[in-house]
Design a protein around this motif. Structure first.
Motif, PDB file in Angstrom:
ATOM      1  N   VAL A  80     -24.850  -2.807  22.251  1.00 27.34           N
ATOM      2  CA  VAL A  80     -24.086  -3.668  21.337  1.00 27.34           C
ATOM      3  C   VAL A  80     -24.606  -5.099  21.471  1.00 27.34           C
ATOM      4  O   VAL A  80     -24.801  -5.588  22.577  1.00 27.34           O
ATOM      5  CB  VAL A  80     -22.571  -3.644  21.666  1.00 27.34           C
ATOM      6  CG1 VAL A  80     -21.777  -4.404  20.606  1.00 27.34           C
ATOM      7  CG2 VAL A  80     -22.059  -2.221  21.768  1.00 27.34           C
ATOM      8  N   ALA A  81     -24.867  -5.728  20.314  1.00 26.11           N
ATOM      9  CA  ALA A  81     -25.316  -7.136  20.346  1.00 26.11           C
ATOM     10  C   ALA A  81     -24.149  -8.020  19.936  1.00 26.11           C
ATOM     11  O   ALA A  81     -23.514  -7.781  18.905  1.00 26.11           O
ATOM     12  CB  ALA A  81     -26.477  -7.317  19.373  1.00 26.11           C
ATOM     13  N   PHE A  82     -23.866  -9.003  20.748  1.00 25.53           N
ATOM     14  CA  PHE A  82     -22.766  -9.931  20.451  1.00 25.53           C
ATOM     15  C   PHE A  82     -23.330 -11.284  20.055  1.00 25.53           C
ATOM     16  O   PHE A  82     -24.249 -11.786  20.703  1.00 25.53           O
ATOM     17  CB  PHE A  82     -21.859 -10.107  21.675  1.00 25.53           C
ATOM     18  CG  PHE A  82     -21.152  -8.841  22.065  1.00 25.53           C
ATOM     19  CD1 PHE A  82     -19.940  -8.510  21.490  1.00 25.53           C
ATOM     20  CD2 PHE A  82     -21.712  -7.976  22.988  1.00 25.53           C
ATOM     21  CE1 PHE A  82     -19.295  -7.339  21.837  1.00 25.53           C
ATOM     22  CE2 PHE A  82     -21.072  -6.800  23.349  1.00 25.53           C
ATOM     23  CZ  PHE A  82     -19.859  -6.481  22.770  1.00 25.53           C
ATOM     24  N   GLN A 395     -32.382 -10.784  14.261  1.00 28.94           N
ATOM     25  CA  GLN A 395     -32.852 -10.664  15.651  1.00 28.94           C
ATOM     26  C   GLN A 395     -32.308  -9.388  16.301  1.00 28.94           C
ATOM     27  O   GLN A 395     -33.009  -8.718  17.058  1.00 28.94           O
ATOM     28  CB  GLN A 395     -32.429 -11.882  16.456  1.00 28.94           C
ATOM     29  CG  GLN A 395     -33.238 -13.129  16.112  1.00 28.94           C
ATOM     30  CD  GLN A 395     -32.935 -14.283  17.063  1.00 28.94           C
ATOM     31  OE1 GLN A 395     -32.697 -14.082  18.246  1.00 28.94           O
ATOM     32  NE2 GLN A 395     -32.956 -15.496  16.533  1.00 28.94           N
ATOM     33  N   ALA A 396     -31.050  -9.077  15.994  1.00 30.70           N
ATOM     34  CA  ALA A 396     -30.442  -7.866  16.569  1.00 30.70           C
ATOM     35  C   ALA A 396     -31.183  -6.629  16.055  1.00 30.70           C
ATOM     36  O   ALA A 396     -31.452  -5.692  16.814  1.00 30.70           O
ATOM     37  CB  ALA A 396     -28.966  -7.795  16.199  1.00 30.70           C
ATOM     38  N   GLU A 397     -31.527  -6.650  14.766  1.00 31.09           N
ATOM     39  CA  GLU A 397     -32.213  -5.499  14.175  1.00 31.09           C
ATOM     40  C   GLU A 397     -33.629  -5.372  14.739  1.00 31.09           C
ATOM     41  O   GLU A 397     -34.104  -4.263  15.013  1.00 31.09           O
ATOM     42  CB  GLU A 397     -32.229  -5.629  12.645  1.00 31.09           C
ATOM     43  CG  GLU A 397     -32.942  -4.521  11.901  1.00 31.09           C
ATOM     44  CD  GLU A 397     -32.441  -3.109  12.222  1.00 31.09           C
ATOM     45  OE1 GLU A 397     -31.357  -2.960  12.792  1.00 31.09           O
ATOM     46  OE2 GLU A 397     -33.173  -2.140  11.916  1.00 31.09           O
ATOM     47  N   GLU A 398     -34.268  -6.510  14.938  1.00 35.08           N
ATOM     48  CA  GLU A 398     -35.621  -6.494  15.524  1.00 35.08           C
ATOM     49  C   GLU A 398     -35.559  -5.879  16.924  1.00 35.08           C
ATOM     50  O   GLU A 398     -36.406  -5.073  17.309  1.00 35.08           O
ATOM     51  CB  GLU A 398     -36.128  -7.939  15.586  1.00 35.08           C
ATOM     52  CG  GLU A 398     -37.627  -8.055  15.692  1.00 35.08           C
ATOM     53  CD  GLU A 398     -38.034  -9.502  15.817  1.00 35.08           C
ATOM     54  OE1 GLU A 398     -37.567 -10.328  15.008  1.00 35.08           O
ATOM     55  OE2 GLU A 398     -38.810  -9.800  16.753  1.00 35.08           O
ATOM     56  N   TYR A 399     -34.511  -6.276  17.657  1.00 40.65           N
ATOM     57  CA  TYR A 399     -34.337  -5.748  19.008  1.00 40.65           C
ATOM     58  C   TYR A 399     -34.092  -4.231  18.957  1.00 40.65           C
ATOM     59  O   TYR A 399     -34.648  -3.470  19.735  1.00 40.65           O
ATOM     60  CB  TYR A 399     -33.157  -6.451  19.691  1.00 40.65           C
ATOM     61  CG  TYR A 399     -32.805  -5.879  21.034  1.00 40.65           C
ATOM     62  CD1 TYR A 399     -33.535  -6.223  22.168  1.00 40.65           C
ATOM     63  CD2 TYR A 399     -31.751  -4.978  21.193  1.00 40.65           C
ATOM     64  CE1 TYR A 399     -33.226  -5.689  23.413  1.00 40.65           C
ATOM     65  CE2 TYR A 399     -31.436  -4.433  22.424  1.00 40.65           C
ATOM     66  CZ  TYR A 399     -32.181  -4.801  23.532  1.00 40.65           C
ATOM     67  OH  TYR A 399     -31.881  -4.265  24.758  1.00 40.65           O
ATOM     68  N   ARG A 400     -33.247  -3.812  17.999  1.00 40.41           N
ATOM     69  CA  ARG A 400     -32.923  -2.384  17.879  1.00 40.41           C
ATOM     70  C   ARG A 400     -34.202  -1.572  17.634  1.00 40.41           C
ATOM     71  O   ARG A 400     -34.449  -0.555  18.276  1.00 40.41           O
ATOM     72  CB  ARG A 400     -31.941  -2.160  16.724  1.00 40.41           C
ATOM     73  CG  ARG A 400     -31.469  -0.720  16.596  1.00 40.41           C
ATOM     74  CD  ARG A 400     -30.650  -0.504  15.338  1.00 40.41           C
ATOM     75  NE  ARG A 400     -31.484  -0.427  14.153  1.00 40.41           N
ATOM     76  CZ  ARG A 400     -32.066   0.685  13.693  1.00 40.41           C
ATOM     77  NH1 ARG A 400     -31.908   1.819  14.340  1.00 40.41           N
ATOM     78  NH2 ARG A 400     -32.822   0.660  12.609  1.00 40.41           N
ATOM     79  N   ARG A 401     -35.025  -2.086  16.704  1.00 38.60           N
ATOM     80  CA  ARG A 401     -36.247  -1.356  16.367  1.00 38.60           C
ATOM     81  C   ARG A 401     -37.188  -1.277  17.573  1.00 38.60           C
ATOM     82  O   ARG A 401     -37.803  -0.254  17.842  1.00 38.60           O
ATOM     83  CB  ARG A 401     -36.936  -2.024  15.170  1.00 38.60           C
ATOM     84  CG  ARG A 401     -36.097  -1.857  13.913  1.00 38.60           C
ATOM     85  CD  ARG A 401     -36.641  -2.544  12.698  1.00 38.60           C
ATOM     86  NE  ARG A 401     -35.690  -2.367  11.584  1.00 38.60           N
ATOM     87  CZ  ARG A 401     -35.904  -2.727  10.346  1.00 38.60           C
ATOM     88  NH1 ARG A 401     -37.035  -3.309  10.011  1.00 38.60           N
ATOM     89  NH2 ARG A 401     -35.008  -2.528   9.411  1.00 38.60           N
ATOM     90  N   ARG A 441     -35.730  -4.821  28.125  1.00 40.12           N
ATOM     91  CA  ARG A 441     -35.192  -6.194  28.079  1.00 40.12           C
ATOM     92  C   ARG A 441     -33.794  -6.227  27.444  1.00 40.12           C
ATOM     93  O   ARG A 441     -33.443  -5.380  26.616  1.00 40.12           O
ATOM     94  CB  ARG A 441     -36.143  -7.120  27.321  1.00 40.12           C
ATOM     95  CG  ARG A 441     -36.153  -6.939  25.824  1.00 40.12           C
ATOM     96  CD  ARG A 441     -37.050  -7.959  25.139  1.00 40.12           C
ATOM     97  NE  ARG A 441     -37.208  -7.604  23.731  1.00 40.12           N
ATOM     98  CZ  ARG A 441     -36.510  -8.146  22.756  1.00 40.12           C
ATOM     99  NH1 ARG A 441     -35.620  -9.075  23.019  1.00 40.12           N
ATOM    100  NH2 ARG A 441     -36.700  -7.777  21.487  1.00 40.12           N
ATOM    101  N   THR A 442     -33.015  -7.229  27.838  1.00 38.70           N
ATOM    102  CA  THR A 442     -31.673  -7.430  27.293  1.00 38.70           C
ATOM    103  C   THR A 442     -31.800  -8.154  25.960  1.00 38.70           C
ATOM    104  O   THR A 442     -32.713  -8.950  25.766  1.00 38.70           O
ATOM    105  CB  THR A 442     -30.864  -8.343  28.240  1.00 38.70           C
ATOM    106  OG1 THR A 442     -31.037  -7.875  29.552  1.00 38.70           O
ATOM    107  CG2 THR A 442     -29.404  -8.394  27.887  1.00 38.70           C
TER     108      THR A 442
END
Lengths: 485, 476
Positions: A80-82, A395-401, A441-442
């Motif tokens: 989960v990204a907050f 940024q959250a979506e980039e991280y998810r991918r 990475r977080t």
């Protein structure tokens, strides 16, 4: 200096004003409102930021301690990204309450930000909130009007204007004198608030945001100065104080309340919204139920898997699938991710396009309302405007991918090595553990830089300056055209 | 005398354009706001029509497919994983729909309907299937708010009352005409009262005539019997609200200060009643009834997801629904994978936790709402807002009722399909035809509080009028 006409006008007007109960009532109100709102803002900021920090930490802890499982299972468990908040939230809450607070990051799906805090607020929340931003945007301009509406009109009513002008005081001196007196009164109201807020920021180590706050206060000064000029200009043009007050109040009402609401209505007529149901239908059509097992699902995945498997056999020069060092499942699942991403980009692009086209009108409304320009800029500086939200989602979506790729590639390259090798093609027996989860990475949201914010809001900045200069010109012109009846 | 005063006021208002400008502002803003509200109402209605159509199409297709399978299938105990008769497949992929149809009064008072979902899609394993959980609304538009008729009534009409009335007596005094009036033996109290009455008739008359005419011509479908009754309620409350503001203007004018002071006091009252008091009461309600954090909710649910044990979940589930405990299998039972019941129970356990969380949030929100309802008598604007939202069924109470019914319905829906998983039975077309259907009717509401608010508004108006009367009698 002391004998100059401007100095004498400033002192006279200022002394008259501060001797009146009106000024101290308004100044006292500003101080009390600002103190209460800062205190409330600070406690709200502390509460929200503590919860967010705890949530970020817990989410990471959950990720690292999810136990031994297959990386694809971990992809379903996800993360989960907050979105963090900045200290300027205590001054300007912006869109924070009207956009989702977190995004669930999982495999196969790009999710929207969920849970708007506004849904969990009192019904009266929408009447307005006790924040310094509300004070500066709505109330202080009204107080400026109350302090300035009779600047010239009362001189006309009391016939003192004729006396002033007959004492060889020029209209220019009169203008500057009255103007400086008004600014002095305004400064007494807002400088303490500025100093207290600055002190709070310095004491609490919010130093990275001091430039943001400084610019925000400069924007407030420009905005309030616009009201000072307009009050002086209308007062000079009006025959009576009563008519000046009504005109100024009408300006305040139209520019701060009616124009923004009208803009909402017109924007929805020009760019009609679509429902989330419509969005879901078009998304499903684009997705064509690919890789969805079950009733009405298509089994394209098996075909794709076979294709990838044969490509890999060629690449690795092996004649039989079991001899492959890599697991085709990892590549196949990554391909579904990539195909899904194209569809999701289009789907979420539809929402962004709708907002952008509606917000174009909001941007244009700054020509009729200085409040809108100030509001957009202050939300940008507080990192809670739409751009900041979209940036967080991107940024959250980039991280998810990135995360899903890491998990899928781990299956592809590692699942056939070692003890789990004997299970053939299946990826399921392969598991990873804490050490691997920790190596990923977080998610850390990297906020927009100040230059980027200013560049996003350059038209708002320009608009505030234009309002400032146009109103200054109007005030100057009105005073020059002063008529004595 | 009243005829003369009315004639004089009309001539004066016509000459200085104040009545025309006020009338034009009322007509323009009322028209725009009704259009804006009706646009939102029509958007909701169209979306729900599409959803209902989609549900019909989905059900017809599934039934057709099942019937095809039934006619071709000779082996009653075997089932393919992509068969529409497969209970777990239907459980996981059949979409259910619930909705809260908008009241026609949404066109006049949008209330909270732009914030809370008015429809939800779900399956047995997901409570929200949409890409975006709440309706797609530009956050910027949500922040600013839509321009509906309720906004015009609550915010704009009082300002027009103030603009037309702040200098009723002081203006005449300052212009020196008041002495002339007194010399004609007219008592200031009556004079002021008739002048105010004229303005009340002008403002409310234009508002009510234009609202009814515009609605009747543009949206005649709204004006059925229940629509007329509800609109009458809105207009009745508006009359009382405008009356209150006129009484306040009466009181302020009675104190005989100059136009400037009157203007300042009245504008101050407007800011106080419409901004300060609601913000203060709202903040206090939120402090008194804090809502649990949604950030921690998702994490708690994920923790539950990690720690949940399928056997334990299954035991709990069957304790809740003992009628689902599998008995000896019937002749036509199918072979299902062992973990389905456990999976179902685990899903249910997560839903239960989610439901508990939602209930906590709604309880606190209702607590806030009740608190606000009690404190509302302090501000006519708050009383109006709560009443209009309630009449248009777009208040928290109606949305929480919808949420509760939705939760109850999906439990029933899941249990119905779950029964086939536990009994390991294929779904027949008739089984799906009997699947519980969603219906949502608004129950007759207890709207005593609106009556109480109407009385309070009347009393407030009387108190202001009485205060003005006493002051003017003293001056006489």
């Amino acid at each position: 200096m002391k004998n100059s006409a401007i100095y004498r006008i400033v002192i006279k007007d200022f002394v008259v004003s501060i001797r009146s109960g009106k000024f101290w009532t308004l100044a006292g109100f500003v101080f009390i409102f600002a103190s209460v709102s800062l205190w409330l803002g600070q406690s709200q900021y502390n509460r929200v930021s503590t919860i967010k920090a705890e949530a970020i930490q817990q989410a990471r802890h959950q990720w690292e301690n999810q136990g031994e499982k297959n990386p694809h299972g971990a992809g379903h468990f996800g993360s989960v990204a907050f979105k963090p908040i900045t200290p300027l939230y205590m001054i300007e809450a912006g869109l924070t309450d009207y956009v989702g607070e977190w995004v669930y990051l999982e495999t196969h799906k790009q999710n929207s930000a969920e849970k708007r805090p506004a849904n969990d607020r009192s019904v009266l929340f929408r009447f307005g909130q006790i924040t310094p931003g509300f004070l500066f945007r709505f109330l202080i301009p009204l107080f400026v009007i109350l302090l300035g509406y009779s600047t010239f009109s009362s001189e006309k009513e009391q016939n003192t204007l004729r006396m002033l002008l007959s004492q060889s005081i020029t209209s220019k001196e009169l203008f500057y004198g009255k103007l400086l007196s008004m600014f002095l009164q305004l400064a007494i109201m807002i400088v303490p608030v500025f100093l207290v807020t600055m002190g709070m920021f310095l004491m609490q180590d919010f130093s990275p945001f001091i430039p943001h706050m400084f610019i925000l206060f400069m924007a407030y000064v420009l905005y309030l100065s616009t009201f000072v000029f307009i009050a002086i200009g209308i007062s000079a043009r009006s025959r009576t104080s009563g008519s000046a007050l009504i005109l100024l109040f009408a300006f305040w009402l139209i520019s701060t309340i009616l124009i923004p609401r009208l803009t909402v209505t017109i924007s929805e007529i020009l760019s009609p919204p679509f429902s989330s149901f419509d969005l879901k239908v078009t998304h499903d059509e684009k997705q064509d139920n690919k890789y969805v097992y079950g009733y009405k699902g298509r089994d394209d995945f098996s075909e794709m898997y076979a294709e990838i498997e044969s490509e890999l056999m060629q690449e690795y020069g092996v004649g039989d699938a079991d001899s492959l060092e890599v697991n085709p499942f990892g590549f196949a699942i990554e391909k579904t991710e990539e195909e899904g991403q194209i569809i999701y980009d289009k789907t979420f692009g539809q929402i962004n396009d709708l907002y952008k086209s509606q917000n174009k009108l909001h941007r244009k409304s700054v020509a009729f309302s200085p409040l809108s320009a100030l509001h957009f800029l202050s939300m940008g500086l507080a990192h809670n405007d739409l751009q900041a939200h979209e940036d967080f989602l991107d940024q959250a979506e980039e991280y998810r991918r990135d995360l899903m790729k890491t998990l899928n590639m781990d299956i592809a390259y590692n699942s056939r090595k070692g003890k789990n090798n004997e299970e053939g093609n299946s990826h399921l027996p392969y598991v990873q553990g804490e050490e691997f989860w920790k190596s990923i990475r977080t998610f850390e949201y990297d906020e927009l830089g100040l230059i980027k914010i200013i560049s996003n809001h350059k038209y708002d900045v320009i608009s505030l300056f234009l309002w400032f200069f146009a109103s200054a010109f109007f005030a100057n012109w009105s005073v020059k055209k002063l008529k004595i009846n | 005398m009243i005829r003369h005063i009315f004639k004089y006021e009309w001539k004066k208002g016509w000459a200085d354009r104040s009545l025309i400008i006020a009338g034009f502002a009322i007509v323009l803003l009322t028209g725009i706001s009704i259009e804006s509200g009706m646009q939102w109402l029509s958007f909701q209605q169209t979306t729900l029509q599409k959803i209902n159509r989609a549900e019909e199409v989905q059900l017809t297709t599934i039934l057709k497919d099942i019937k095809k399978y039934e006619s071709n299938d000779s082996d009653t105990t075997f089932i393919k994983l992509n068969s529409p008769q497969h209970p777990i497949i239907m459980y996981a992929s059949k979409r259910g729909y619930t909705s809260k149809p908008p009241s026609v009064m949404t066109g006049f008072a949008i209330g909270q309907s732009d914030l809370y979902p008015y429809y939800r899609l779900f399956t047995g394993i997901e409570d929200q299937l949409l890409l975006v959980e709440d309706e797609i609304q530009n956050p910027m538009n949500l922040l600013i708010g839509k321009l509906d008729l309720a906004f015009v009534i609550i915010y704009v009409l009082p300002l027009i009352v103030i603009a037309l009335g702040f200098n009723l007596m002081s203006g005449e005094r300052e212009a020196g005409t008041f002495k002339l009036v007194r010399n004609q033996g007219i008592r200031p109290r009556k004079y002021l009262l008739f002048k105010l009455f004229f303005r009340f008739l002008w403002i409310f008359g234009i508002f009510i005539i234009f609202t009814i005419l515009y609605t009747a011509l543009r949206f005649p479908q709204i004006l059925n019997i229940s629509g007329i009754v509800l609109l009458a309620k809105i207009l009745g409350l508006t009359a009382l609200y405008i009356l209150f503001w006129h009484s306040l203007v009466f009181l302020v004018n009675a104190y005989g200060k100059n136009s400037e002071v009157n203007g300042l006091v009245l504008v101050g009252c407007w800011v106080f009643y419409l901004f300060l008091l609601p913000s203060i009461i709202g903040t206090m309600a939120e402090i008194s009834f804090p809502v649990p954090s949604r950030n921690l909710q998702i994490l708690e649910e994920r923790n539950h997801n990690i720690s949940i044990d399928s056997e334990e979940a299954l035991r709990d589930y069957l304790n809740r629904f003992p009628e689902l405990v599998p008995k000896s299998l019937e002749k036509d039972s199918i072979q299902l994978i062992d973990w389905y019941p456990g999976f179902l129970a685990m899903q249910d356990s997560i839903f239960q936790l989610d439901g508990q969380y939602k209930n906590q949030v709604w309880d606190q929100l209702i607590g806030q709402q009740e608190w606000v309802k009690k404190a509302a008598f302090l501000s006519p604007a708050i009383m109006m807002r709560l009443s209009l939202d309630f009449i248009s069924k777009n208040d928290l109470f109606h949305f929480s009722t919808y949420q509760k019914k939705h939760d109850e319905y999906i439990v029933k829906w899941r249990k119905y399909l779950g029964k086939y998983i536990f009994r390991q039975k294929k779904l027949a077309a008739t089984d799906l035809e009997d699947l519980p259907r969603w219906s949502f009717d608004y129950q007759p509401d207890s709207n005593i509080f609106i009556g109480i608010y109407a009385i309070i508004l009347t009393v407030m108006s009387l108190v202001c009028g009485l205060g003005a009367n006493l002051k003017l009698n003293k001056n006489d």
